[in-house]
Enzyme design. Structure first.
Site, PDB file in Angstrom:
ATOM      1  N   VAL A 165       0.867  -1.171   0.000  1.00 33.15           N
ATOM      2  CA  VAL A 165       0.000   0.000   0.000  1.00 33.15           C
ATOM      3  C   VAL A 165       0.903   1.219   0.000  1.00 33.15           C
ATOM      4  O   VAL A 165       2.066   1.150   0.399  1.00 33.15           O
ATOM      5  CB  VAL A 165      -0.979   0.029   1.197  1.00 33.15           C
ATOM      6  N   SER A 166       0.355   2.362  -0.422  1.00 27.32           N
ATOM      7  CA  SER A 166       1.188   3.548  -0.599  1.00 27.32           C
ATOM      8  C   SER A 166       1.319   4.414   0.637  1.00 27.32           C
ATOM      9  O   SER A 166       2.341   5.038   0.839  1.00 27.32           O
ATOM     10  CB  SER A 166       0.630   4.407  -1.746  1.00 27.32           C
ATOM     11  N   THR A 167       0.269   4.491   1.428  1.00 25.04           N
ATOM     12  CA  THR A 167       0.311   5.439   2.540  1.00 25.04           C
ATOM     13  C   THR A 167       0.109   4.739   3.873  1.00 25.04           C
ATOM     14  O   THR A 167      -0.453   3.646   3.940  1.00 25.04           O
ATOM     15  CB  THR A 167      -0.766   6.528   2.375  1.00 25.04           C
TER      16      THR A 167
END
Length: 180
Positions: free
Chosen positions: A9-11
């Site tokens: 996931v990015s954040t």
């Protein structure tokens, strides 16, 4: 013939649990997860761990190709590493099979769309920032360097290297502050 899962996931406010559950359901014996941007493979330690761990006959499993890479160049680099090791790639939510020409073409198309989506998101962000600047809402981040302090120290006869060291900044930043 081991299935190794990779989730990303990015954040920090996102969670890998849905991807991890899908990877478990797909039969992955090992799953590595991380919270890092997919724009680049740099700094993605878990991805590097997975890629170095894979052995001939293994399968790397992701839920979607964009979890693996967001640029076509990075995706193709990963796929080449997998092929060189004799490792297959599978995406649980997309019909990806790198063992045939059609599957490879589909994989490349998915990579192109992932990169396109990233570029569109960047464009929208830049447009939003430009509009906010015009409206006077966005002023950028606050300066992290006290320009007045730099000039004051320079006026006292302190050299750029000493100023940089004293303020914990780069010498090039000192020169920018002095000349600007």
């Amino acid at each position: 013939m081991t299935k190794i899962g990779y989730a990303r996931v990015s954040t920090t406010d996102q969670d890998c649990s849905l991807q991890e559950a899908a990877l478990l359901k797909a039969g992955c014996e090992v799953i590595r997860s991380e919270k890092r941007s997919g724009i680049s493979t740099k700094g993605r330690d878990e991805l590097e761990t997975v890629l170095s761990f894979l052995r001939p006959g293994d399968t790397l499993v992701v839920t979607k190709i964009d979890r693996l890479a967001r640029s076509l160049g990075d995706l193709m680099g990963i796929v080449e590493r997998l092929q060189a090791k004799g490792v297959a790639l599978q995406a649980t939510d997309q019909n990806v099979d790198t063992s045939n020409a059609a599957g490879k073409a589909f994989l490349q198309m998915l990579g192109v769309f992932a990169e396109f989506e990233t570029n569109l998101r960047k464009e929208r962000q830049l447009e939003g920032i430009a509009k906010a600047k015009v409206a006077g809402i966005y002023k950028g981040r606050k300066p992290s360097i006290d320009a007045a302090k730099v000039r004051e120290m320079q006026a006292e006869g302190i050299g750029a290297t000493a100023i940089a060291k004293a303020l914990g900044i780069g010498r090039a930043s000192v020169y920018r502050m002095i000349s600007g």
